[in-house]
Design an enzyme around this catalytic site. Structure first.
Site, PDB file in Angstrom:
ATOM      1  CB  ALA A   1       1.870   0.005   6.174  1.00  0.00           C
TER       2      ALA A   1
ATOM      3  NE  ARG B   1      10.587   5.623   8.308  1.00  0.00           N
ATOM      4  CZ  ARG B   1       9.582   5.572   7.422  1.00  0.00           C
ATOM      5  NH1 ARG B   1       9.641   4.702   6.410  1.00  0.00           N
ATOM      6  NH2 ARG B   1       8.551   6.385   7.531  1.00  0.00           N
TER       7      ARG B   1
ATOM      8  NE  ARG C   1       4.045   6.648   1.679  1.00  0.00           N
ATOM      9  CZ  ARG C   1       4.368   5.414   2.061  1.00  0.00           C
ATOM     10  NH1 ARG C   1       4.754   4.529   1.176  1.00  0.00           N
ATOM     11  NH2 ARG C   1       4.282   5.068   3.324  1.00  0.00           N
TER      12      ARG C   1
ATOM     13  N   PRO D   1       0.793  -1.227   0.000  1.00  0.00           N
ATOM     14  CG  PRO D   1      -0.073  -1.097   2.138  1.00  0.00           C
ATOM     15  CD  PRO D   1       0.568  -2.051   1.190  1.00  0.00           C
ATOM     16  CG  ASN D   2      -0.156   4.351   1.368  1.00  0.00           C
ATOM     17  OD1 ASN D   2      -1.137   4.926   0.902  1.00  0.00           O
ATOM     18  ND2 ASN D   2      -0.175   3.775   2.560  1.00  0.00           N
TER      19      ASN D   2
ATOM     20  CE1 TYR E   1       9.159   4.934   2.687  1.00  0.00           C
ATOM     21  CE2 TYR E   1       7.599   6.763   2.664  1.00  0.00           C
ATOM     22  CZ  TYR E   1       8.111   5.643   3.273  1.00  0.00           C
ATOM     23  OH  TYR E   1       7.600   5.208   4.468  1.00  0.00           O
TER      24      TYR E   1
ATOM     25  CG  ASN F   1       8.510  -2.164  -0.123  1.00  0.00           C
ATOM     26  OD1 ASN F   1       8.041  -2.303   1.010  1.00  0.00           O
ATOM     27  ND2 ASN F   1       9.019  -1.022  -0.553  1.00  0.00           N
TER      28      ASN F   1
ATOM     29  CD  GLU G   1      11.016  -7.744   5.179  1.00  0.00           C
ATOM     30  OE1 GLU G   1      11.130  -8.880   5.676  1.00  0.00           O
ATOM     31  OE2 GLU G   1      10.810  -6.718   5.839  1.00  0.00           O
TER      32      GLU G   1
ATOM     33  CG  HIS H   1      11.466  -2.477   3.894  1.00  0.00           C
ATOM     34  ND1 HIS H   1      10.094  -2.452   3.847  1.00  0.00           N
ATOM     35  CD2 HIS H   1      11.799  -3.652   4.464  1.00  0.00           C
ATOM     36  CE1 HIS H   1       9.623  -3.545   4.386  1.00  0.00           C
ATOM     37  NE2 HIS H   1      10.628  -4.310   4.765  1.00  0.00           N
TER      38      HIS H   1
HETATM   39  C1  DQA Z   1       8.502   0.897   3.391  1.00  0.00           C
HETATM   40  C2  DQA Z   1       8.654   1.061   4.906  1.00  0.00           C
HETATM   41  C3  DQA Z   1       7.326   0.862   5.607  1.00  0.00           C
HETATM   42  O1  DQA Z   1       7.485   1.006   7.012  1.00  0.00           O
HETATM   43  C4  DQA Z   1       6.317   1.872   5.132  1.00  0.00           C
HETATM   44  O2  DQA Z   1       5.051   1.640   5.728  1.00  0.00           O
HETATM   45  C5  DQA Z   1       6.201   1.935   3.650  1.00  0.00           C
HETATM   46  C6  DQA Z   1       7.403   1.787   2.839  1.00  0.00           C
HETATM   47  C7  DQA Z   1       9.795   1.233   2.627  1.00  0.00           C
HETATM   48  O3  DQA Z   1       9.928   0.809   1.478  1.00  0.00           O
HETATM   49  O4  DQA Z   1      10.659   1.944   3.165  1.00  0.00           O
HETATM   50  O5  DQA Z   1       5.138   2.200   3.108  1.00  0.00           O
HETATM   51  O6  DQA Z   1       8.193  -0.475   3.132  1.00  0.00           O
END
Ligand code: DQA
Length: 149
Positions: free
Chosen positions: A80, A110, A20, A12-13, A25, A77, A101, A103
């Site tokens: 959240a 964080r 964003r 998501p997002n 990011y 990825n 995995e 990020h």
């Molecule tokens: C994320 C890190 C997550 O904590 C966050 O909710 C994201 C992006 C990253 O790629 O840094 O949406 O996965």
């Protein structure tokens, strides 16, 4: 060289990348990141398909399907959902496909709620904090793992 089939999943997002929180990011859009991964896949002999969803169940469905549809590895990825989703973890265990995995940001630097990944221990590895390079290194590592097979 046999082509390996990789699915890249974004949670998501991540459809908002570029707009964003660019300081966290980066400025590349998801489209640009995906294009780059497909191109890197060509170099590495990997067929890369990508999917982004804001919906947990869509990600679960895609992971389940990867057990039987020729997918050999997953680059994930989960955004959240990384920190909350037992459902995604269970699907990863079911599908028995090596998963890396990734990020963009360093989840360990964080907020405390981001330090825990629900699937780190069922993935072959985790790359976090290197921006788009996390995805690219993750793809290289996954392909190398599959080739060692
Ligand atoms: C994320 C890190 C997550 O904590 C966050 O909710 C994201 C992006 C990253 O790629 O840094 O949406 O996965």
């Amino acid at each position: 060289m046999n082509i390996v089939h990789i699915v890249v999943l974004h949670g998501p997002n991540l459809n908002l990348l570029g707009r964003r929180e660019p300081e966290k990011y980066g400025t590349q859009t998801l489209f640009e990141i995906d294009e780059g991964l497909v191109a890197l896949g060509h170099e590495l002999g990997a067929a890369v398909t990508t999917l982004q969803s804001n919906h947990e169940g869509v990600l679960v469905d895609r992971i389940q399907a990867s057990r039987d549809d020729g997918t050999q590895g997953i680059l994930l990825n989960a955004a959240a959902y990384t920190h909350t989703s037992i459902a995604i973890r269970d699907a990863l265990v079911f599908c028995e496909r090596p998963t890396v995995e990734v990020h963009l940001s360093n989840i360990h630097a964080r907020e405390p709620f981001r330090h825990r990944s629900m699937f780190a221990d069922v993935c072959i590895g985790q790359i976090t904090g290197l921006g788009v390079e996390s995805y690219r290194l993750g793809l290289r590592g996954l392909v190398a793992h599959l080739r060692r097979g």
